[in-house]
Design a protein around this motif. Structure first.
Motif, short mmCIF file in Angstrom:
data_model
loop_
_atom_site.label_atom_id
_atom_site.label_comp_id
_atom_site.label_asym_id
_atom_site.label_seq_id
_atom_site.Cartn_x
_atom_site.Cartn_y
_atom_site.Cartn_z
N GLY A 155 0.70 -1.03 0.02
CA GLY A 155 0.20 0.10 0.12
C GLY A 155 0.81 1.27 -0.08
O GLY A 155 1.91 1.31 -0.22
N GLY A 156 0.27 2.44 0.48
CA GLY A 156 1.08 3.68 0.44
C GLY A 156 0.73 4.55 -0.57
O GLY A 156 -0.18 4.36 -1.59
N LEU A 157 1.38 5.75 -0.59
CA LEU A 157 0.84 6.81 -1.84
C LEU A 157 1.28 6.29 -3.00
O LEU A 157 0.92 6.73 -3.90
N ALA A 158 2.56 5.47 -3.00
CA ALA A 158 3.21 5.23 -4.29
C ALA A 158 2.45 3.90 -4.97
O ALA A 158 2.74 3.55 -6.05
N MET A 159 1.32 3.48 -4.47
CA MET A 159 0.68 2.25 -4.87
C MET A 159 0.13 2.76 -6.36
O MET A 159 -0.82 3.64 -6.44
N PRO A 160 0.27 1.99 -7.28
CA PRO A 160 -0.20 2.26 -8.80
C PRO A 160 -1.81 2.25 -8.63
O PRO A 160 -2.33 1.28 -8.05
N ALA A 161 -2.24 2.97 -9.33
CA ALA A 161 -3.92 3.10 -9.50
C ALA A 161 -4.48 1.51 -9.95
O ALA A 161 -5.60 1.40 -9.70
N ARG A 162 -3.66 1.03 -10.89
CA ARG A 162 -4.12 -0.29 -11.56
C ARG A 162 -4.16 -1.12 -10.22
O ARG A 162 -5.08 -2.25 -10.06
N VAL A 163 -3.40 -1.19 -9.14
CA VAL A 163 -3.55 -1.98 -8.08
C VAL A 163 -4.88 -1.67 -7.38
O VAL A 163 -5.44 -2.63 -6.77
N ARG A 164 -4.89 -0.51 -7.09
CA ARG A 164 -5.93 0.09 -6.28
C ARG A 164 -7.35 -0.32 -6.77
O ARG A 164 -8.44 -0.81 -6.26
N LEU A 165 -7.61 -0.28 -7.96
CA LEU A 165 -8.72 -0.63 -9.10
C LEU A 165 -8.88 -1.99 -8.84
O LEU A 165 -10.08 -2.28 -8.82
N PHE A 166 -7.83 -2.95 -8.99
CA PHE A 166 -8.16 -4.37 -8.74
C PHE A 166 -8.65 -4.78 -7.46
O PHE A 166 -9.72 -5.69 -7.21
N VAL A 167 -7.96 -4.25 -6.51
CA VAL A 167 -8.57 -4.65 -5.09
C VAL A 167 -9.59 -4.26 -4.81
O VAL A 167 -10.47 -4.79 -4.44
N ASP A 168 -10.14 -2.93 -5.36
CA ASP A 168 -11.42 -2.50 -5.00
C ASP A 168 -12.43 -3.45 -5.83
O ASP A 168 -13.54 -3.45 -5.29
N PHE A 169 -12.06 -3.82 -6.92
CA PHE A 169 -12.87 -4.68 -7.87
C PHE A 169 -13.25 -5.94 -7.06
O PHE A 169 -14.19 -6.56 -7.27
N LEU A 170 -12.07 -6.56 -6.56
CA LEU A 170 -12.34 -7.94 -5.80
C LEU A 170 -13.26 -7.54 -4.61
O LEU A 170 -14.13 -8.52 -4.21
N LEU A 171 -13.03 -6.27 -3.82
CA LEU A 171 -14.00 -6.26 -2.57
C LEU A 171 -15.53 -6.20 -2.91
O LEU A 171 -16.31 -6.50 -2.70
N GLU A 172 -15.89 -5.65 -4.38
CA GLU A 172 -16.77 -5.28 -4.80
C GLU A 172 -17.54 -6.64 -5.49
O GLU A 172 -18.87 -6.97 -5.20
N HIS A 173 -16.83 -7.49 -5.96
CA HIS A 173 -17.34 -8.42 -6.90
C HIS A 173 -17.08 -10.19 -6.36
O HIS A 173 -17.58 -11.00 -6.81
N HIS A 174 -16.14 -10.04 -5.34
CA HIS A 174 -16.06 -11.54 -4.88
C HIS A 174 -16.96 -12.01 -4.11
O HIS A 174 -17.57 -11.17 -3.31
N ARG A 175 -17.41 -13.26 -4.40
CA ARG A 175 -18.52 -13.94 -3.75
C ARG A 175 -18.36 -14.94 -2.68
O ARG A 175 -19.18 -15.61 -2.36
N MET A 176 -17.03 -15.38 -2.44
CA MET A 176 -16.68 -16.27 -1.44
C MET A 176 -16.41 -15.81 -0.15
O MET A 176 -15.89 -14.86 -0.06
#
Length: 297
Positions: A276-297
């Motif tokens: 994490g941190g300020l230098a975290m690329p946007a693509r990482v943040r987007l993917f983690v947010d996507f997992l939080l929203e769509h992961h169903r297990m």
């Protein structure tokens, strides 16, 4: 590129090491060999030590040169990463390396990656499926999906779900060896177990509201839940694995749940782990947010 500053000197030096000669480095950089030589000499004068030993036939590095090369590579990589992270905030792009367990990855992560890629076509998702634990801090992955309780580390973890555990066997195995009616009966059966370090050595159960565990035994151990499910499916023994990995088998009757009255109902957490941190690329943040929203297990 400006080769006058320290970063420019480092770029030239790293290029010389990669190309193997001053002339080849000059061609790669669009400079003359004499210009490359002057830049190396300038770095040596500023540092007060020889970095390269040059003869008509060979180019070798001094001990100081080897140390400078290692540091230069690390610094240039850090600079690239920072610039990429900043540029990434506009239109997210670049390579996203994701690591997931084989069974869970196939069943849960692969469909999500397909949807994520359709939504973000400029991000190249590099997905690796396997049950080994990758070293994120060493750069082996950007995001890892991990099961179980996590050890303390400087990594950031977001819980994306959980899964229960179930004891299962195939109808064929039960016909040949009998059906265990209570947990202690498992001590007389061939129990298939995980072999990785974080796996619990005993199987937990509950009776009259009190938890207890049994040390089961068997002749097959494996690091993959999907492989253990397959062993159970072909009648090799009894397994205790994540419910998600055998959900379809249970629905079809290919595997039978056992000793369910004593199932403690324990839930194994599933996390997305990343730097994490300020230098975290946007693509990482987007993917983690996507997992939080769509992961169903």
């Amino acid at each position: 590129m400006d080769f006058n500053g320290r970063s420019g000197e480092m770029s030239v030096f790293v290029t010389v090491a990669r190309e193997g000669s001053l002339s080849a480095a000059a061609r790669a950089l669009g400079l003359t060999p004499s210009a490359v030589s002057r830049i190396i000499a300038r770095a040596e004068q500023r540092l007060g030590t020889r970095l390269l030993l040059r003869t008509t036939r060979a180019l070798t590095f001094t001990a100081e040169g080897e140390a400078f090369l290692r540091g230069a590579r690390r610094i240039l990589a850090d600079m690239d990463e920072v610039e990429e992270a900043i540029a990434d905030q506009g239109v997210p792009k670049g390579r996203l390396r994701v690591s997931a367990a084989l069974g869970h990855g196939r069943l849960a992560i692969v469909p999500l990656v397909a949807d994520f890629s359709a939504r973000h076509p400029n991000i190249v998702v590099d997905l690796s499926l396997g049950d080994e634990v990758v070293d994120i801090l060493a750069g082996q992955a950007d995001v890892a999906v991990r099961f179980g309780h996590l050890p303390d580390s400087p990594l950031t973890a977001r819980r994306i779900g959980h899964t229960g555990q179930v004891v299962v066997a195939s109808p064929d195995y039960l016909r040949r060896h009998g059906t265990p009616n209570e947990p202690e009966d498992l001590l007389q059966h061939n129990c298939l177990r995980f072999n990785f370090r974080r796996a619990e050595p005993d199987w937990p159960f509950v009776r009259d509201g009190k938890e207890f565990s049994l040390k089961v035994n068997g002749n097959i151990e494996c690091s993959s839940g999907e492989a253990l499910a397959q062993f159970a499916r072909v009648g090799a023994g009894i397994a205790r694995i994540g419910e998600f990995s055998v959900r379809e088998d249970l629905q079809r009757g290919d595997l039978i749940p056992l000793v369910e009255d004593w199932n403690p109902g324990d839930q194994e957490p599933i996390h997305a782990v990343f730097v994490g941190g300020l230098a975290m690329p946007a693509r990482v943040r987007l993917f983690v947010d996507f997992l939080l929203e769509h992961h169903r297990m």
